[in-house]
Design a protein around this motif. Structure first.
Motif, PDB file in Angstrom:
ATOM      1  N   VAL A 104       0.837  -1.206   0.000  1.00 31.82           N
ATOM      2  CA  VAL A 104       0.000   0.000   0.000  1.00 31.82           C
ATOM      3  C   VAL A 104       0.872   1.257   0.000  1.00 31.82           C
ATOM      4  O   VAL A 104       0.603   2.219  -0.722  1.00 31.82           O
ATOM      5  CB  VAL A 104      -0.950  -0.008   1.221  1.00 31.82           C
ATOM      6  CG1 VAL A 104      -1.658   1.334   1.355  1.00 31.82           C
ATOM      7  CG2 VAL A 104      -1.962  -1.143   1.095  1.00 31.82           C
ATOM      8  N   TYR A 105       1.920   1.240   0.794  1.00 31.37           N
ATOM      9  CA  TYR A 105       2.816   2.397   0.907  1.00 31.37           C
ATOM     10  C   TYR A 105       3.401   2.775  -0.453  1.00 31.37           C
ATOM     11  O   TYR A 105       3.285   3.924  -0.903  1.00 31.37           O
ATOM     12  CB  TYR A 105       3.937   2.080   1.896  1.00 31.37           C
ATOM     13  CG  TYR A 105       4.944   3.194   2.073  1.00 31.37           C
ATOM     14  CD1 TYR A 105       4.732   4.202   3.014  1.00 31.37           C
ATOM     15  CD2 TYR A 105       6.115   3.236   1.305  1.00 31.37           C
ATOM     16  CE1 TYR A 105       5.654   5.223   3.180  1.00 31.37           C
ATOM     17  CE2 TYR A 105       7.039   4.248   1.463  1.00 31.37           C
ATOM     18  CZ  TYR A 105       6.809   5.243   2.407  1.00 31.37           C
ATOM     19  OH  TYR A 105       7.723   6.254   2.558  1.00 31.37           O
ATOM     20  N   GLY A 107       2.459   1.670  -3.393  1.00 30.13           N
ATOM     21  CA  GLY A 107       1.400   1.925  -4.361  1.00 30.13           C
ATOM     22  C   GLY A 107       0.906   3.356  -4.296  1.00 30.13           C
ATOM     23  O   GLY A 107       0.700   4.015  -5.320  1.00 30.13           O
ATOM     24  N   MET A 108       0.736   3.870  -3.079  1.00 27.74           N
ATOM     25  CA  MET A 108       0.308   5.256  -2.909  1.00 27.74           C
ATOM     26  C   MET A 108       1.378   6.239  -3.368  1.00 27.74           C
ATOM     27  O   MET A 108       1.071   7.332  -3.854  1.00 27.74           O
ATOM     28  CB  MET A 108      -0.042   5.515  -1.445  1.00 27.74           C
ATOM     29  CG  MET A 108      -1.303   4.822  -0.969  1.00 27.74           C
ATOM     30  SD  MET A 108      -1.598   5.070   0.803  1.00 27.74           S
ATOM     31  CE  MET A 108      -1.782   6.868   0.868  1.00 27.74           C
ATOM     32  N   ILE A 116      -5.540   4.682 -10.890  1.00 30.28           N
ATOM     33  CA  ILE A 116      -5.570   3.505 -10.034  1.00 30.28           C
ATOM     34  C   ILE A 116      -6.564   2.457 -10.529  1.00 30.28           C
ATOM     35  O   ILE A 116      -6.288   1.256 -10.520  1.00 30.28           O
ATOM     36  CB  ILE A 116      -5.884   3.887  -8.557  1.00 30.28           C
ATOM     37  CG1 ILE A 116      -5.958   2.640  -7.680  1.00 30.28           C
ATOM     38  CG2 ILE A 116      -7.156   4.689  -8.450  1.00 30.28           C
ATOM     39  CD1 ILE A 116      -4.681   1.848  -7.598  1.00 30.28           C
ATOM     40  N   VAL A 148      -4.247   0.234  -1.694  1.00 30.59           N
ATOM     41  CA  VAL A 148      -3.742   1.431  -2.376  1.00 30.59           C
ATOM     42  C   VAL A 148      -4.891   2.382  -2.687  1.00 30.59           C
ATOM     43  O   VAL A 148      -4.798   3.592  -2.461  1.00 30.59           O
ATOM     44  CB  VAL A 148      -3.005   1.043  -3.678  1.00 30.59           C
ATOM     45  CG1 VAL A 148      -2.607   2.289  -4.460  1.00 30.59           C
ATOM     46  CG2 VAL A 148      -1.773   0.202  -3.361  1.00 30.59           C
TER      47      VAL A 148
END
Length: 489
Positions: A104-105, A107-108, A116, A148
């Motif tokens: 997630v980290y 991806g963001m 997205i 994400v």
């Protein structure tokens, strides 16, 4: 009374006896679920009870026979049910190891909110195509993309729809897919001819879907930059977990198993064990709590930090998974399969569907009816495989009598039977996707444009005659003989 005598007393249902339980279920779901907000499980149990009463009173069945029909149906769906159960097990350990937070980290950090949904579709489609496993793609990269999307403030229903449709696009066209192989097998159509022919409905449907997803992405209420709240979320994730190569190992195990076509459940267990070890020795968390998370789900209280200072988004992202959180899913499956077992085991399904083929006189109506039958069987049984088998049995003769090549029926099975599975809330596919991605089927359903377009293009082509493969009288009789069918013309 002997078992042999009991069997002699059982008779086949008439069309009226078969259609009444189906209509009853439709009414109960519409009124009970739609208007009165009853639990779906209750509606399905009432429908199963009603169908059981007809089977006992009118057809001569007893409870032991109906129980066997139900148990057989439950047994048939247990493999996907096991996967769903262990998805909760795996996700909890992925949080414990820092795998999900790390995905997630980054991806963001690198994915724009506008793209997205597009990326979620393409990424899951590629993984599903090369592996032939739509469920595996959703459970691995799909889960990460959901995180994400949440971090980028994208509505979860939109992200879930992109993941689901991407996964089913890849599954539909993959030569490794079980549903694709099944459709080709039951219609006796060469696999690669079937895949090539499906492109005529799948490609335009996919183009429309990607345009739709881009439209949604560019119309999100966002500036396209990471908000200050999202920056805080990234900072907190970075502080809570150590990132690096090791947290990627649990996901790599799943991806490797998918590519090598290895059994899913053992791969999930291996991935979870690896995650527990990484969480213990790399993240420095308590192993005992990690084991507990496999049952109750991961909780931020397991982290050595002030949990009250965490953003709600961070807590929501991390507090997930666990075997015990799948109880409602199992109850849903048992109730749905109760009804499905009775209507299929007693022959009600065959009797109700078989009567619909008699008045078909054109290819357009034949394709439309085949798609409707697949959808109805999906609604009643929740089985991707069963709808293809039953519809082929009911419709193959009619297609040959109309001098339409079986490849057209084969494509219709996929356009309707496969593509409607994940958008039916009580089907095995719909329940799996909703449970895995954490979004109710009814919420992501409106955004599943690929599923609806596949249905529409198949019917449109049939009624206009576009790319409909015709056969001669001689070819029709040869194909009928190969399939053990005697044609009426």
């Amino acid at each position: 009374m002997s078992e042999e005598k009991k069997k002699r007393e059982v008779r086949k249902p008439t069309f009226g006896e078969s259609i009444i339980p189906i209509l009853f279920m439709a009414v109960v779901l519409a009124i009970g679920k739609g208007l009165l907000q009853w639990p779906t499980e209750v509606c399905l149990l009432l429908s199963a009870a009603f169908a059981g009463i007809i089977a006992v009173v009118r057809l001569g069945y007893n409870w032991e026979m109906l129980e066997k029909c139900i148990v057989d149906k439950i047994a048939a769906v247990m493999p996907p049910v096991l996967i769903v159960i262990f998805v909760g097990f795996m996700i909890a350990t992925w949080c414990f190891a820092g795998t999900l937070p790390m995905l997630v980290y980054y991806g963001m950090m690198f994915i724009s909110p506008q793209f997205i949904l597009f990326i979620a579709f393409v990424a899951t489609a590629i993984l599903s195509y090369v592996s032939g496993a739509s469920w595996g793609a959703a459970a691995s990269i799909g889960v990460a993309l959901m995180g994400v999307g949440a971090g980028l403030d994208v509505p979860p229903a939109m992200t879930a729809a992109a993941v689901v449709t991407g996964a089913y696009f890849g599954d539909k066209l993959s030569p490794l897919s079980d549903t694709t192989n099944l459709a080709a097998a039951v219609t006796r159509v060469p696999l690669y001819d079937h895949i090539k022919y499906m492109l005529w409905t799948t490609v335009p449907s996919t183009v429309i879907t990607l345009i739709f997803l881009l439209f949604l992405g560019f119309n999100l209420d966002t500036t396209g930059e990471i908000s200050s709240e999202s920056m805080v979320m990234l900072s907190q994730l970075d502080e809570l977990f150590r990132f690096g190569i090791l947290p990627l190992i649990p996901m790599a195990v799943i991806l490797l198993a998918i590519f090598l076509r290895q059994p899913t459940v053992p791969a999930m267990l291996i991935s979870s064990v690896a995650a527990l070890l990484i969480g213990t020795f790399y993240q420095g968390l308590d192993f005992q709590q990690g084991l507990q998370s496999t049952m109750t789900g991961f909780n931020v209280s397991m982290l050595r930090t002030d949990t009250e200072a965490l953003l709600p988004n961070v807590t929501e992202l991390l507090n997930r998974g666990g075997l015990s959180n799948n109880g409602s899913f199992l109850a849903f499956i048992f109730c749905a399969m109760g009804f499905a077992g009775i209507v299929t085991g007693t022959g009600m399904m065959d009797a109700a569907m078989g009567q619909l083929t008699n008045r078909i006189k054109s290819c357009g109506m034949a394709v439309l009816l085949a798609e409707i039958e697949c959808i109805i069987i999906n609604l009643l049984t929740g089985s991707d495989g069963l709808n293809k088998i039953i519809t082929t049995e009911l419709m193959m003769k009619k297609f040959l009598e109309l001098r339409v090549h079986p490849i057209v029926l084969c494509r219709s099975l996929e356009d309707s039977g496969t593509m409607t599975g994940p958008i039916i809330p009580w089907s095995a596919a719909g329940l799996y996707m909703a449970t895995t991605l954490g979004v109710p089927t009814t919420e992501y359903l409106p955004y599943c444009v690929l599923c609806f377009c596949s249905l529409l293009f198949g019917v449109l082509y049939a009624f206009t005659g576009f790319k409909i493969v015709r056969i001669t009288d001689e070819e029709a009789h040869i194909m009928a003989a190969e399939r053990g069918i005697v044609l009426d013309n």
